[in-house]
Structures are given as structure tokens and as C-alpha cells.
Design an enzyme around this catalytic site. Structure first.
Site, mmCIF file in Angstrom:
data_model
loop_
_atom_site.group_PDB
_atom_site.id
_atom_site.type_symbol
_atom_site.label_atom_id
_atom_site.label_comp_id
_atom_site.label_asym_id
_atom_site.label_seq_id
_atom_site.Cartn_x
_atom_site.Cartn_y
_atom_site.Cartn_z
ATOM 1 C CG HIS A 43 -1.935 1.079 1.234
ATOM 2 N ND1 HIS A 43 -3.150 0.952 1.870
ATOM 3 C CD2 HIS A 43 -1.948 2.317 0.688
ATOM 4 C CE1 HIS A 43 -3.856 2.054 1.716
ATOM 5 N NE2 HIS A 43 -3.137 2.908 0.996
ATOM 6 C CD GLU A 70 -4.321 -3.216 0.722
ATOM 7 O OE1 GLU A 70 -3.993 -2.333 1.543
ATOM 8 O OE2 GLU A 70 -4.747 -4.326 1.068
ATOM 9 C CG HIS A 190 -8.069 -3.467 8.816
ATOM 10 N ND1 HIS A 190 -7.328 -2.530 8.129
ATOM 11 C CD2 HIS A 190 -8.120 -3.039 10.086
ATOM 12 C CE1 HIS A 190 -6.955 -1.561 8.947
ATOM 13 N NE2 HIS A 190 -7.418 -1.853 10.152
#
Length: 238
Positions: A43, A70, A190
Site C-alpha cells: 500500500h 492497495e 484488516h
């Protein structure tokens, strides 16, 4: 079979703390694949506080499993992803200064924007996943964007797991069924860890992929990276 994608952001955070190249992010990604990871996730953020843009280019040259990038789909992100052409782009709604992703997309109010972005990425040959909360109202609009997959935001599940795991997973099972009916692929991520991962997989056996970084890297401090990746793989095979 649910694939394990290892998010290596925290490896980059550790490297950046000293300004050199130890640990080597690229080598860790290669080792993670060798140890059993079926994907590598990054990310990259605008401030490059963990994964740097150059890391993305370097990883794209060597990752042989699924490379997943991401990010918030601003122009910087879109230009990077279209140049690198990873297997998957996961769209998250968090602003550039967010510490970590903390909610999914409102696919109702953002449907038009997301539809354009999804189309643009798919035209470049990239599979698209939209980060989404476990709320039924967001799934039909997500389907209308043309996305290939949705990624379930699992922090609420992780928070509620130790109090009442059946209650914690209930909303996820419900929306997973809807995603399946709509023909959407299903990812999750997550705060998944060695305690809550197996129950999520058992409850939603058709998960395509989970992306795990922080907990996995923390566990690797105690168990070693190779053993930790195998431990997470086993949770998905129970």
C-alpha cells in the site's frame, strides 16, 4: 482454496527507520513467496512512510505470485498502477494521511467515480477489488461499478471476535452470500490474525483471498517468517 497474500508494508517501515536497506523489502517478498505466500500486497502512500514508489517497481519485476497494490485512486496511484500492471488493484477510500484503512467505500455516493476507475484499470488488464464494509446496502451498488471483487473490511469482526465470535461474523456471512449471488469475488483483510482467521474461513469457505500484514509480521518476530506464513496457511486449510 483461500489464498494468503502477505502485506509487507511493515517490513518497509522497519527498513525506513534506519534509512538503509535492511531488511531488504524485495528479498523479504521473495522469501515470503518461497515460504508459501500466494500473493504479495503493498500500500504505497504519497509520503512513502513505508512502501516507496521505487519498491513497487522493484517488486513488480520479481514477484511471481499475485501482486496486489492497495491505495486511494488519485492520479498518482492510477499512474503507478497502470504502469506496473499488478494482478490486482484494491481501491480504498482512506485519505493520504491516514495511519491505516479504517472504513470501506460508500459505493452508493461514489458509484459513478468508482465505475470510471474500475473501467480504466480493467482496460489495463488489472483485476479490481473494492474495499467495503459488511453492510448489505453497499453490495448491489458495488456490483454496478463493474468491480471484479470486493474486500471485506474485517476490523469490526476482529474487535468483536473474543466477546462473541458468532455475533461478530454474522454480518460478514450475510454480505458474503450476497456477494456470491451477485457474482463478485470475495477478499478480506484488516486485523486478521492467528486467533480469528480460521473461524472466518470456516464461516465463509469461498473466500478467494485474505491480505494480512501487521499481525503476521508481529508473529514473525516470535515464530520466524517461514514458520509464521505456514501457520497462517494452516489456518486457511482447517
Amino acid at each position: 482454496m483461500t489464498k494468503l497474500s502477505v502485506n509487507i508494508n511493515k517490513i518497509a517501515t522497519l527498513r525506513n527507520a534506519r534509512g538503509a536497506n535492511n531488511p531488504n523489502v524485495v528479498q523479504v517478498a521473495l522469501d515470503a513467496e518461497r515460504f508459501g505466500a500466494e500473493g504479495i500486497t503493498v500500500h504505497p502512500r504519497p509520503d512513502e512512510r513505508h512502501i516507496r514508489h521505487q519498491d513497487v517497481f522493484d517488486l513488480a519485476k520479481v514477484v511471481t505470485t499475485e501482486f496486489n497494490i492497495e491505495g486511494y485512486p488519485d492520479q498518482r496511484f492510477m499512474d503507478l498502477v497502470k504502469e506496473v500492471k499488478p494482478a490486482q488493484a484494491t481501491l480504498v477510500p482512506d485519505p493520504p494521511n491516514a495511519i491505516t484503512s479504517n472504513t470501506g467505500w460508500d459505493t452508493i455516493s461514489n458509484q459513478g467515480m468508482l465505475k470510471d476507475i474500475v473501467s480504466e484499470l480493467q482496460e489495463a488488464g488489472i483485476r479490481v477489488s473494492i474495499f467495503i464494509n459488511p453492510e448489505i446496502k453497499y453490495f448491489e451498488p458495488a456490483k454496478l461499478t463493474g468491480t471484479d471483487r470486493v474486500e471485506l473490511y474485517t476490523e469490526p469482526y476482529a474487535v468483536g471476535f473474543h466477546q462473541d465470535k458468532e455475533k461478530a461474523v454474522k454480518a460478514y456471512v450475510e454480505v458474503a452470500e450476497i456477494a456470491k449471488e451477485l457474482g463478485l469475488g470475495l477478499n478480506a483483510g484488516h486485523d486478521l490474525d492467528l486467533h480469528n482467521l480460521a473461524f472466518l474461513k470456516k464461516s465463509i469457505p469461498y473466500l478467494d483471498e485474505v491480505s494480512i500484514g501487521h499481525a503476521l509480521v508481529c508473529d514473525a518476530l516470535y515464530y520466524g517468517l517461514e514458520n509464521t506464513i505456514q501457520m497462517y496457511r494452516r489456518q486457511l486449510e482447517l
